[in-house]
Design a protein around this motif. Structure first.
Motif, PDB file in Angstrom:
ATOM      1  N   ALA A  25       4.117 -20.384  39.096  1.00 39.16           N
ATOM      2  CA  ALA A  25       5.183 -20.281  40.096  1.00 39.16           C
ATOM      3  C   ALA A  25       6.136 -19.150  39.764  1.00 39.16           C
ATOM      4  O   ALA A  25       6.550 -18.379  40.650  1.00 39.16           O
ATOM      5  N   LEU A  26       6.490 -18.988  38.479  1.00 39.49           N
ATOM      6  CA  LEU A  26       7.387 -17.907  38.079  1.00 39.49           C
ATOM      7  C   LEU A  26       6.726 -16.549  38.274  1.00 39.49           C
ATOM      8  O   LEU A  26       7.386 -15.575  38.679  1.00 39.49           O
ATOM      9  N   PHE A  27       5.428 -16.466  37.984  1.00 43.64           N
ATOM     10  CA  PHE A  27       4.713 -15.201  38.177  1.00 43.64           C
ATOM     11  C   PHE A  27       4.718 -14.792  39.650  1.00 43.64           C
ATOM     12  O   PHE A  27       5.013 -13.643  39.989  1.00 43.64           O
ATOM     13  N   LEU A 169       2.962 -15.123  61.327  1.00 39.10           N
ATOM     14  CA  LEU A 169       4.272 -15.664  60.963  1.00 39.10           C
ATOM     15  C   LEU A 169       4.129 -16.859  60.026  1.00 39.10           C
ATOM     16  O   LEU A 169       4.865 -16.991  59.039  1.00 39.10           O
ATOM     17  N   VAL A 170       3.182 -17.735  60.339  1.00 37.50           N
ATOM     18  CA  VAL A 170       2.957 -18.894  59.469  1.00 37.50           C
ATOM     19  C   VAL A 170       2.441 -18.432  58.104  1.00 37.50           C
ATOM     20  O   VAL A 170       2.828 -18.986  57.060  1.00 37.50           O
ATOM     21  N   GLY A 171       1.608 -17.404  58.092  1.00 42.96           N
ATOM     22  CA  GLY A 171       1.107 -16.877  56.825  1.00 42.96           C
ATOM     23  C   GLY A 171       2.219 -16.309  55.964  1.00 42.96           C
ATOM     24  O   GLY A 171       2.250 -16.526  54.740  1.00 42.96           O
ATOM     25  N   ILE A 172       3.161 -15.573  56.579  1.00 42.82           N
ATOM     26  CA  ILE A 172       4.290 -15.026  55.826  1.00 42.82           C
ATOM     27  C   ILE A 172       5.141 -16.148  55.253  1.00 42.82           C
ATOM     28  O   ILE A 172       5.573 -16.100  54.090  1.00 42.82           O
ATOM     29  N   ALA A 173       5.378 -17.182  56.065  1.00 45.29           N
ATOM     30  CA  ALA A 173       6.164 -18.322  55.578  1.00 45.29           C
ATOM     31  C   ALA A 173       5.449 -19.019  54.419  1.00 45.29           C
ATOM     32  O   ALA A 173       6.093 -19.461  53.459  1.00 45.29           O
ATOM     33  N   THR A 174       4.129 -19.115  54.483  1.00 43.17           N
ATOM     34  CA  THR A 174       3.366 -19.767  53.406  1.00 43.17           C
ATOM     35  C   THR A 174       3.460 -18.977  52.113  1.00 43.17           C
ATOM     36  O   THR A 174       3.639 -19.549  51.028  1.00 43.17           O
ATOM     37  N   VAL A 175       3.349 -17.645  52.203  1.00 40.80           N
ATOM     38  CA  VAL A 175       3.476 -16.808  51.005  1.00 40.80           C
ATOM     39  C   VAL A 175       4.863 -16.952  50.397  1.00 40.80           C
ATOM     40  O   VAL A 175       5.023 -17.067  49.172  1.00 40.80           O
ATOM     41  N   ALA A 176       5.885 -16.970  51.250  1.00 37.62           N
ATOM     42  CA  ALA A 176       7.259 -17.111  50.744  1.00 37.62           C
ATOM     43  C   ALA A 176       7.468 -18.462  50.064  1.00 37.62           C
ATOM     44  O   ALA A 176       8.242 -18.569  49.101  1.00 37.62           O
ATOM     45  N   ALA A 177       6.798 -19.487  50.564  1.00 38.94           N
ATOM     46  CA  ALA A 177       6.973 -20.833  50.006  1.00 38.94           C
ATOM     47  C   ALA A 177       6.028 -21.128  48.850  1.00 38.94           C
ATOM     48  O   ALA A 177       6.116 -22.212  48.242  1.00 38.94           O
ATOM     49  N   LEU A 178       5.138 -20.200  48.511  1.00 41.02           N
ATOM     50  CA  LEU A 178       4.127 -20.463  47.490  1.00 41.02           C
ATOM     51  C   LEU A 178       4.720 -20.807  46.124  1.00 41.02           C
ATOM     52  O   LEU A 178       4.239 -21.755  45.465  1.00 41.02           O
ATOM     53  N   PRO A 179       5.755 -20.115  45.637  1.00 36.55           N
ATOM     54  CA  PRO A 179       6.329 -20.533  44.347  1.00 36.55           C
ATOM     55  C   PRO A 179       6.825 -21.973  44.360  1.00 36.55           C
ATOM     56  O   PRO A 179       6.617 -22.715  43.391  1.00 36.55           O
ATOM     57  N   ALA A 180       7.496 -22.354  45.434  1.00 36.36           N
ATOM     58  CA  ALA A 180       7.990 -23.728  45.521  1.00 36.36           C
ATOM     59  C   ALA A 180       6.842 -24.717  45.570  1.00 36.36           C
ATOM     60  O   ALA A 180       6.905 -25.800  44.948  1.00 36.36           O
ATOM     61  N   LEU A 181       5.773 -24.386  46.293  1.00 39.45           N
ATOM     62  CA  LEU A 181       4.615 -25.279  46.362  1.00 39.45           C
ATOM     63  C   LEU A 181       3.983 -25.463  44.984  1.00 39.45           C
ATOM     64  O   LEU A 181       3.628 -26.586  44.590  1.00 39.45           O
ATOM     65  N   LEU A 182       3.855 -24.364  44.227  1.00 34.54           N
ATOM     66  CA  LEU A 182       3.272 -24.451  42.888  1.00 34.54           C
ATOM     67  C   LEU A 182       4.164 -25.272  41.951  1.00 34.54           C
ATOM     68  O   LEU A 182       3.678 -26.128  41.197  1.00 34.54           O
ATOM     69  N   ALA A 183       5.466 -25.002  42.011  1.00 30.65           N
ATOM     70  CA  ALA A 183       6.380 -25.727  41.126  1.00 30.65           C
ATOM     71  C   ALA A 183       6.386 -27.217  41.437  1.00 30.65           C
ATOM     72  O   ALA A 183       6.326 -28.063  40.524  1.00 30.65           O
ATOM     73  N   LEU A 184       6.452 -27.563  42.711  1.00 28.24           N
ATOM     74  CA  LEU A 184       6.477 -28.972  43.088  1.00 28.24           C
ATOM     75  C   LEU A 184       5.161 -29.664  42.742  1.00 28.24           C
ATOM     76  O   LEU A 184       5.153 -30.827  42.321  1.00 28.24           O
ATOM     77  N   SER A 185       4.055 -28.962  42.920  1.00 27.95           N
ATOM     78  CA  SER A 185       2.761 -29.544  42.564  1.00 27.95           C
ATOM     79  C   SER A 185       2.691 -29.810  41.068  1.00 27.95           C
ATOM     80  O   SER A 185       2.207 -30.868  40.619  1.00 27.95           O
ATOM     81  N   GLY A 186       3.180 -28.857  40.260  1.00 31.58           N
ATOM     82  CA  GLY A 186       3.181 -29.056  38.815  1.00 31.58           C
ATOM     83  C   GLY A 186       4.095 -30.187  38.398  1.00 31.58           C
ATOM     84  O   GLY A 186       3.740 -31.009  37.529  1.00 31.58           O
ATOM     85  N   LEU A 187       5.291 -30.250  38.993  1.00 33.60           N
ATOM     86  CA  LEU A 187       6.228 -31.321  38.656  1.00 33.60           C
ATOM     87  C   LEU A 187       5.666 -32.691  39.054  1.00 33.60           C
ATOM     88  O   LEU A 187       5.828 -33.680  38.310  1.00 33.60           O
TER      89      LEU A 187
END
Length: 328
Positions: A25-27, A169-187
């Motif tokens: 997520a940090l990367f 537009l949905v793809g751009i939003a998904t890329v922007a949210a990817l760090p949060a998705l990874l962090a939440l999945s790990g947590l």
């Protein structure tokens, strides 16, 4: 393994899992931050994003159109092989002030006709050979007018662009949210392992992850619904235009009804077919075409508002059958 040893091992796995996901997520976040830092001015950035979305959609549409014609299991029909059919298309195109489209006849698994392309190149009309046996000349003309109306409005291009922009537009939003998705999945995964319940995804982090992923999926569904709604409206508009050009809404209504009946499967597993009528609201919303019953009813109302019209024999004429045989 004792319970204490299992809890210790599970906690260790949870810590490692959390470290891996947070590192990823940090990367991704650093990468997005670097891209954002190197961005041009906001107006330029927006222009580049719009141009990229439109350009990729346009390229996909053009390549898709060319691939459809290249993979078409049919033949281009020269004028000398079907002069009457070409004259009908010429007359309709002249009334609609359209460039003359190419004509292809194919052998599909179900009676159908569709338009490909459009714009300055004229596009192409693709007609299944069975329609010449199924429909009368007036009904064939009505179907041709309907497909020419799609070319007139450049509907395929407009719908593809709307769908492509929405997905971008949905793809751009998904890329922007990817760090949060990874962090939440790990947590979520780490907390489950640390609690000694690896398969448990009922914690707060798991719920937040599902909510964020669900929101992105809802955006994708919304973009699809908007595109499909636009497609259904263009079908109605093409019906109206065909009725206006031919002056015979009932001919198009009969043609649509005949095509639907001929396309209905008769084999034992017909209830499982995608051709079956459905009352499911979600399926109707995701459909690219409105129901045939609704289209036929609109055309009948349009005919009644125009006053009585001359009835055309229901069965295909001999000339129509001859035209169908001449294209074999």
């Amino acid at each position: 393994m004792s319970r204490l040893a299992f809890r210790a091992a599970a906690a260790a796995v949870g810590v490692v899992l959390l470290a891996v996901y947070l590192t990823a997520a940090l990367f991704v976040a650093d990468l997005l931050r670097a891209v954002w830092a190197a961005r041009p001015d906001l107006p330029v950035l927006l222009a580049l994003l719009v141009a990229g979305a439109l350009g990729s959609t346009f390229l996909s549409y053009r390549l898709g159109t060319a691939q459809i014609l290249a993979n078409l299991e049919g033949d281009r029909v020269p004028r000398e092989c079907a002069p009457d059919l070409h004259r009908r298309i010429d007359a309709l195109a002249a009334r609609m002030d359209l460039p003359r489209p190419e004509l292809y006849v194919t052998d599909a698994r179900a009676p159908n006709a569709f338009a490909v392309g459009g714009g300055a190149d004229g596009g192409a009309l693709v007609i299944d050979r069975s329609l010449f046996r199924l429909l009368s000349p007036r009904e064939v003309e009505a179907i041709l007018a309907h497909e020419l109306a799609h070319l007139e409005g450049n509907d395929g291009f407009a719908i593809a662009m709307a769908d492509g922009v929405g997905r971008s537009l949905v793809g751009i939003a998904t890329v922007a949210a990817l760090p949060a998705l990874l962090a939440l999945s790990g947590l979520a995964g780490a907390s489950a392992w640390i609690r000694g319940r690896p398969g448990d995804r009922s914690g707060p982090f798991a719920r937040l992850h599902r909510a964020l992923a669900g929101g992105l999926f809802a955006g994708f569904v919304l973009a699809t619904l908007v595109s499909r709604s636009r497609s259904r409206k263009r079908e109605f508009a093409a019906d109206d235009r065909a009725a206006e050009v031919t002056g015979d809404p009932i001919a198009l209504a009969r043609a649509l009804h005949r095509i639907e009946r001929a396309a209905e499967p008769t084999w034992p597993f017909a209830p499982l077919s995608t051709q079956k009528r459905t009352e499911d609201a979600a399926e109707r919303w995701l459909s690219t075409h409105p129901s045939t019953d609704e289209r036929v009813e609109r055309l009948r109302e349009k005919s009644e508002s125009r006053g009585p019209t001359r009835r055309i024999p229901a069965g295909p004429s001999r000339s129509a059958a001859q035209k169908g045989r001449s294209l074999r």
